[in-house]
Scaffold this active site. Structure first.
Site, mmCIF file in Angstrom:
data_model
loop_
_atom_site.group_PDB
_atom_site.id
_atom_site.type_symbol
_atom_site.label_atom_id
_atom_site.label_comp_id
_atom_site.label_asym_id
_atom_site.label_seq_id
_atom_site.Cartn_x
_atom_site.Cartn_y
_atom_site.Cartn_z
ATOM 1 N N CYS A 56 0.845 -1.188 0.000
ATOM 2 C CA CYS A 56 0.000 0.000 0.000
ATOM 3 C C CYS A 56 0.883 1.242 0.000
ATOM 4 O O CYS A 56 1.794 1.365 0.823
ATOM 5 C CB CYS A 56 -0.894 -0.018 1.231
ATOM 6 S SG CYS A 56 -1.911 1.470 1.396
ATOM 7 N N CYS A 59 0.295 2.992 3.597
ATOM 8 C CA CYS A 59 0.744 2.472 4.895
ATOM 9 C C CYS A 59 1.786 1.375 4.794
ATOM 10 O O CYS A 59 2.300 0.923 5.816
ATOM 11 C CB CYS A 59 -0.455 1.964 5.697
ATOM 12 S SG CYS A 59 -1.150 0.422 5.062
ATOM 13 N N CYS A 105 -7.568 -0.754 1.340
ATOM 14 C CA CYS A 105 -6.566 -1.308 2.236
ATOM 15 C C CYS A 105 -7.213 -1.461 3.606
ATOM 16 O O CYS A 105 -7.776 -0.507 4.146
ATOM 17 C CB CYS A 105 -5.360 -0.375 2.322
ATOM 18 S SG CYS A 105 -4.162 -0.874 3.588
ATOM 19 N N CYS A 108 -5.261 1.032 6.390
ATOM 20 C CA CYS A 108 -5.361 2.496 6.420
ATOM 21 C C CYS A 108 -6.646 3.001 5.758
ATOM 22 O O CYS A 108 -6.840 4.211 5.664
ATOM 23 C CB CYS A 108 -4.139 3.135 5.771
ATOM 24 S SG CYS A 108 -4.054 2.955 3.970
ATOM 25 N N CYS A 128 -8.922 -4.692 -9.978
ATOM 26 C CA CYS A 128 -8.493 -3.619 -10.868
ATOM 27 C C CYS A 128 -8.035 -2.469 -9.974
ATOM 28 O O CYS A 128 -8.852 -1.808 -9.335
ATOM 29 C CB CYS A 128 -9.681 -3.229 -11.737
ATOM 30 S SG CYS A 128 -9.313 -1.997 -12.976
#
Ligand code: FE
Length: 138
Positions: A56, A59, A105, A108, A128
């Site tokens: 990510c 984070c 995510c 976060c 996607c």
């Protein structure tokens, strides 16, 4: 549609919008915090298939493995599965006159992209994902 995943992540991250704005690039902020979609075929990882993992951009949590990445031709990085179900969360998204499943995510709450059930292989799923929401780690 796929079953909604409700990953709890490991140690939720909460930051103020001004903190996020300071830490992220304008494009990362627009995607992760404002749910923007980068232009198709414009992202850094659309046609990158280097081995490694994708974490990510907000984070640093591991989200996808390069093994699950495939060329969907849709203009954004596509994955057949997340690195772990706990890493991501999903929400029903009815914005823009469409019914979609949003992918976030789990750590976060950053917006990553959407998941569709037209993918290849055993999962039949196509995650996607915006390149701007990801960082590749070799
Ligand atoms: Fe994150």
């Amino acid at each position: 549609m796929s079953d909604i995943k409700t990953g709890t992540g490991s140690g939720k991250i909460h930051k103020s919008e001004s903190e996020w704005r300071n830490e992220l690039t304008p494009v990362q902020y627009a995607v992760l915090r404002e749910k923007a979609t980068e232009r198709p075929f414009s992202g850094e990882y659309d046609h990158s298939f280097a081995p490694g993992t994708y974490v990510c951009a907000g984070c640093g949590q591991t989200l996808f493995a390069s093994d699950a990445k495939f060329d969907s031709g849709c203009g954004w990085p596509a994955f057949s599965a997340p690195a772990s179900d706990a890493a991501i969360a999903e929400e029903h998204d009815t914005s823009h006159g469409m019914v979609r499943t949003e992918v976030l995510c789990a750590r976060c709450d950053g917006h990553l992209g959407h998941v569709f059930d037209d993918g290849p292989g055993p999962t039949g799923l196509r995650y996607c994902i915006n390149s701007a929401a990801l960082k590749h780690r070799p």
